[in-house]
Design an enzyme around this catalytic site. Structure first.
Site, mmCIF file in Angstrom:
data_model
loop_
_atom_site.group_PDB
_atom_site.id
_atom_site.type_symbol
_atom_site.label_atom_id
_atom_site.label_comp_id
_atom_site.label_asym_id
_atom_site.label_seq_id
_atom_site.Cartn_x
_atom_site.Cartn_y
_atom_site.Cartn_z
ATOM 1 N N SER A 15 29.414 35.058 32.446
ATOM 2 C CA SER A 15 30.764 35.291 31.919
ATOM 3 C C SER A 15 31.294 34.066 31.171
ATOM 4 O O SER A 15 31.520 33.014 31.779
ATOM 5 C CB SER A 15 31.689 35.646 33.102
ATOM 6 O OG SER A 15 33.035 35.322 32.827
HETATM 7 N N1 LIG Z 1 41.982 37.344 29.196
HETATM 8 C C1 LIG Z 1 40.920 36.868 30.028
HETATM 9 C C2 LIG Z 1 39.686 37.718 29.758
HETATM 10 C C3 LIG Z 1 38.592 37.495 30.748
HETATM 11 C C4 LIG Z 1 37.459 38.484 30.531
HETATM 12 O O1 LIG Z 1 37.468 39.277 29.589
HETATM 13 N N2 LIG Z 1 36.453 38.459 31.418
HETATM 14 C C5 LIG Z 1 35.369 39.398 31.328
HETATM 15 C C6 LIG Z 1 34.069 38.743 31.715
HETATM 16 S S1 LIG Z 1 33.645 37.441 30.584
HETATM 17 C C7 LIG Z 1 35.656 40.517 32.307
HETATM 18 O O2 LIG Z 1 35.463 40.379 33.485
HETATM 19 N N3 LIG Z 1 36.176 41.631 31.813
HETATM 20 C C8 LIG Z 1 36.529 42.745 32.623
HETATM 21 C C9 LIG Z 1 37.712 43.471 32.045
HETATM 22 O O3 LIG Z 1 38.254 43.002 31.014
HETATM 23 O O4 LIG Z 1 38.082 44.502 32.614
HETATM 24 C C10 LIG Z 1 40.648 35.391 29.730
HETATM 25 O O5 LIG Z 1 41.146 34.892 28.707
HETATM 26 O O6 LIG Z 1 39.991 34.727 30.522
#
Ligand SMILES: N[C@@H](CCC(=O)N[C@@H](CS)C(=O)NCC(=O)O)C(=O)O
Length: 221
Positions: A15
């Site tokens: 991730s």
């Molecule tokens: N807005 C969050 C996004 C984090 C994100 O998209 N994580 C991904 C993995 S890299 C995830 O787990 N997504 C699941 C989802 O969006 O439901 C950030 O800036 O950290």
């Protein structure tokens, strides 16, 4: 017993947002009055249990992520670079073996948990190199400062039920807190757990902790 507040940081090296969040937390660990507990988890397991489609299967979300990551990388000063074959690297090959290794490190050599995690992220999310083969994991462990002997023993231990179950348990704990993706941060404040999703909620977390948010690169502010 310490009265410092505990922040649990659930992550997976597959991730990229976890890497961003990890580096920011490492920068703040000595600035804020908190104890950081790094908790290796398994993103594929969390997404499956959530019932949500994985981000690459949600086309608009995926396109947004691809344009968002380079600018966050620049702003947060974490050298992210997309793997050349996203589908093969992230979806097909994934991170199960790497995260079992990280879990074995957590269990037996927690002093190496931070550098080993970072070296695996550098391989997959900066250098576009493999993290699934034994040789790749050994290389990351060596760069993190582990001896070849230590690392080989831990690789062997990834086949043990204790290690497999510990990664499952960490993942299940994150799910119990309401996780649906990674990174998931659980702040234990006033005896209650407060769950945050993502690497972009530190300003709010700092407010809740009564600490100062100085941007993603506090040394520079
Ligand atoms: N807005 C969050 C996004 C984090 C994100 O998209 N994580 C991904 C993995 S890299 C995830 O787990 N997504 C699941 C989802 O969006 O439901 C950030 O800036 O950290």
């Amino acid at each position: 017993m310490s009265n410092r507040r505990v922040l649990e940081f659930f992550y997976d090296v597959v991730s990229p947002y976890s890497w961003l969040g990890f580096e920011v937390l490492c920068r703040y660990r000595n600035i804020w009055n908190v104890d950081v507990h790094l908790r290796p988890g398994f993103l594929a397991g969390i997404i499956k249990a959530s019932g949500n489609p994985p981000p690459p299967m949600a086309p608009k979300k995926f396109a947004y992520m691809l344009q968002d990551l380079p600018r966050v990388s620049e702003c947060y000063q974490v050298p992210l670079r997309q793997p050349s074959d996203f589908f093969q690297t992230i979806i097909k090959k994934g991170s199960l073996q790497a995260m079992r290794f990280v879990t074995a490190v957590e269990m037996s050599h927690p002093e190496f948990l931070e550098p080993v995690s970072r070296e695996l992220w550098i391989r997959i999310w900066s250098e576009d190199t493999d993290i699934t083969e034994t040789e790749s994991i050994l290389e990351a462990a060596k760069k993190a400062g582990m001896s070849a002997d230590q690392a080989k023993k831990l690789i062997e231990s990834t086949a043990l039920p204790e290690v497999k179950n510990k990664l499952k348990q960490n993942t299940e704990e994150a799910l119990k807190y309401g996780a649906f993706g990674l990174p998931t941060i659980v702040a234990h404040v006033d005896g209650k757990p407060h769950m945050y999703f993502g690497s972009d909620r530190y300003e709010v977390l700092a407010h809740q902790l009564g600490e100062k948010w100085m941007g993603p690169v506090p040394q520079k502010s």
